[in-house]
Design an enzyme around this catalytic site. Structure first.
Site, PDB file in Angstrom:
ATOM      1  N   GLN A   6       4.743   8.493   0.477  1.00 19.77           N
ATOM      2  CA  GLN A   6       4.200   9.287   1.285  1.00 19.77           C
ATOM      3  C   GLN A   6       5.033  10.296   1.460  1.00 19.77           C
ATOM      4  O   GLN A   6       4.518  11.375   0.906  1.00 19.77           O
ATOM      5  CB  GLN A   6       2.597   9.548   2.570  1.00 19.77           C
ATOM      6  CG  GLN A   6       2.009   7.966   2.281  1.00 19.77           C
ATOM      7  CD  GLN A   6       2.056   8.100   4.091  1.00 19.77           C
ATOM      8  OE1 GLN A   6       2.268   7.902   5.385  1.00 19.77           O
ATOM      9  NE2 GLN A   6       0.815   6.936   3.797  1.00 19.77           N
ATOM     10  N   GLY A  13       0.587  -1.089  -0.417  1.00 11.84           N
ATOM     11  CA  GLY A  13      -0.381  -0.012  -0.153  1.00 11.84           C
ATOM     12  C   GLY A  13       0.438   1.486   0.119  1.00 11.84           C
ATOM     13  O   GLY A  13       1.826   1.419   0.347  1.00 11.84           O
ATOM     14  N   LEU A  14       0.090   2.632   0.039  1.00  7.02           N
ATOM     15  CA  LEU A  14       0.993   3.633   0.193  1.00  7.02           C
ATOM     16  C   LEU A  14       1.763   3.905   1.157  1.00  7.02           C
ATOM     17  O   LEU A  14       0.562   4.431   2.008  1.00  7.02           O
ATOM     18  CB  LEU A  14      -0.048   4.933  -0.606  1.00  7.02           C
ATOM     19  CG  LEU A  14       0.740   5.745  -0.891  1.00  7.02           C
ATOM     20  CD1 LEU A  14       0.824   5.608  -2.197  1.00  7.02           C
ATOM     21  CD2 LEU A  14      -0.518   7.104  -1.322  1.00  7.02           C
ATOM     22  N   HIS A  15       2.685   3.628   1.629  1.00  5.21           N
ATOM     23  CA  HIS A  15       3.396   3.378   3.406  1.00  5.21           C
ATOM     24  C   HIS A  15       4.097   4.590   3.029  1.00  5.21           C
ATOM     25  O   HIS A  15       3.849   5.888   2.217  1.00  5.21           O
ATOM     26  CB  HIS A  15       3.650   2.416   3.439  1.00  5.21           C
ATOM     27  CG  HIS A  15       4.671   1.751   2.333  1.00  5.21           C
ATOM     28  ND1 HIS A  15       6.256   1.847   2.513  1.00  5.21           N
ATOM     29  CD2 HIS A  15       4.662   0.849   1.920  1.00  5.21           C
ATOM     30  CE1 HIS A  15       6.644   1.523   1.722  1.00  5.21           C
ATOM     31  NE2 HIS A  15       5.865   0.790   1.001  1.00  5.21           N
ATOM     32  N   LEU A  16       4.675   4.864   4.126  1.00  2.00           N
ATOM     33  CA  LEU A  16       5.669   5.929   4.594  1.00  2.00           C
ATOM     34  C   LEU A  16       6.314   6.670   3.773  1.00  2.00           C
ATOM     35  O   LEU A  16       6.360   7.443   3.664  1.00  2.00           O
ATOM     36  CB  LEU A  16       6.484   6.228   5.737  1.00  2.00           C
ATOM     37  CG  LEU A  16       6.414   7.656   6.692  1.00  2.00           C
ATOM     38  CD1 LEU A  16       4.993   7.410   7.293  1.00  2.00           C
ATOM     39  CD2 LEU A  16       7.198   7.035   7.747  1.00  2.00           C
TER      40      LEU A  16
END
Lengths: 157, 113
Positions: free
Chosen positions: B39, B33-36
């Site tokens: 981001q 997923g769109l993790h740190l």
């Protein structure tokens, strides 16, 4: 996901006395070990994994906050701890500022959704200025835990 | 293997009250997923532009220049995000952000999140 679902009360460090990234990470992982949340024999491996993740880019996300983390097969659920530093830790943050609030997360490799939900929970509360203010003013684990419970119950304005 | 193909569902470029607006829908292909890390890349790229840059997922809209906002996205693998920029260089901002998604942020997601 509530903060108290994954922040381990007994691992909280209200007064971090180190000023380096590695020192902070070591102290926080030791806190998780001492609380029994991670196996003692995995402590070094988890420290190494968190440090390796930092090499890919700092988790110092600005505004005095860092969220060092790693996936690790030794945990079967997301576990985390909080550390506060009055003096500040040099974390090579995105905004260049030192870090005063740290959340360290260790999550099972097969549960990426829990990791995202944990980050969401942390950031949602950190966007609340009252939460940040109360957190940085806390001096004991109990004060921090009480604050987490209030935040989880939406009792903070 | 990256099983999903980036979806270009909607590309709009128009002028409202002389304010350029551009939006495009992308799909998160990263396994975790769109993790740190992604981001962080989004925030750093968006901050280079003067225009407003937002990301909408489901019914939530966040400021793409704010890490604290982006972290609330909880965008898992396969999530569709609507990228929207308003203001100076809006089209270029969206172009570069889409490029970032297309590159999968140059992240090998079999490693750390």
């Amino acid at each position: 996901m509530k903060l108290t679902d994954f922040v381990v009360a007994d691992a909280i460090l209200p007064n971090l006395s180190v000023d380096t990234k590695e020192g902070a990470i070591r102290a926080m992982v030791a806190g998780l070990k001492d609380s029994g949340s991670i196996p003692a024999e995995e402590e070094e491996g988890i420290v190494a994994a968190v440090l390796k993740r930092e090499e890919l880019g700092s988790t110092g996300i600005g505004n005095g906050v860092a969220v060092p983390h790693t996936k690790h097969p030794s945990v079967d659920r997301l576990v985390a701890t909080i550390a506060l530093s009055k003096e500040g830790v040099d974390f090579a943050s995105l905004d260049g500022e030192t870090v005063h609030i740290l959340f360290l997360l260790v999550s099972p490799p097969d549960r990426p959704g829990d990791h995202l939900r944990g980050l969401e929970s942390i950031s949602r509360h950190l966007r609340n200025q009252n939460f940040c203010n109360f957190l940085t003013q806390a001096t004991t684990s109990k004060q921090i835990l009480d604050l987490l419970n209030e935040a989880d119950s939406d009792e903070l304005e | 293997m990256k099983p999903l193909v980036l979806a270009y569902v909607n590309v709009v470029m128009h002028v409202v009250s002389k304010t350029p607006v551009c939006q495009q829908t992308v799909t998160v292909r990263l396994e975790n997923g769109l993790h740190l890390r992604p981001q962080s890349q989004i925030a750093q790229l968006a901050q280079q532009f003067d225009c407003d840059v937002n990301i909408r997922v489901d019914n939530r809209t966040v400021n793409a220049k704010s890490m604290f906002d982006l972290m609330t996205l909880k965008a898992a693998h396969g999530a569709e995000l609507c990228l929207k920029a308003s203001g100076v260089n809006a089209a270029e901002a969206i172009r570069q952000l889409v490029e970032l998604f297309e590159s999968d942020f140059e992240i090998d997601d079999s490693s750390s999140p």
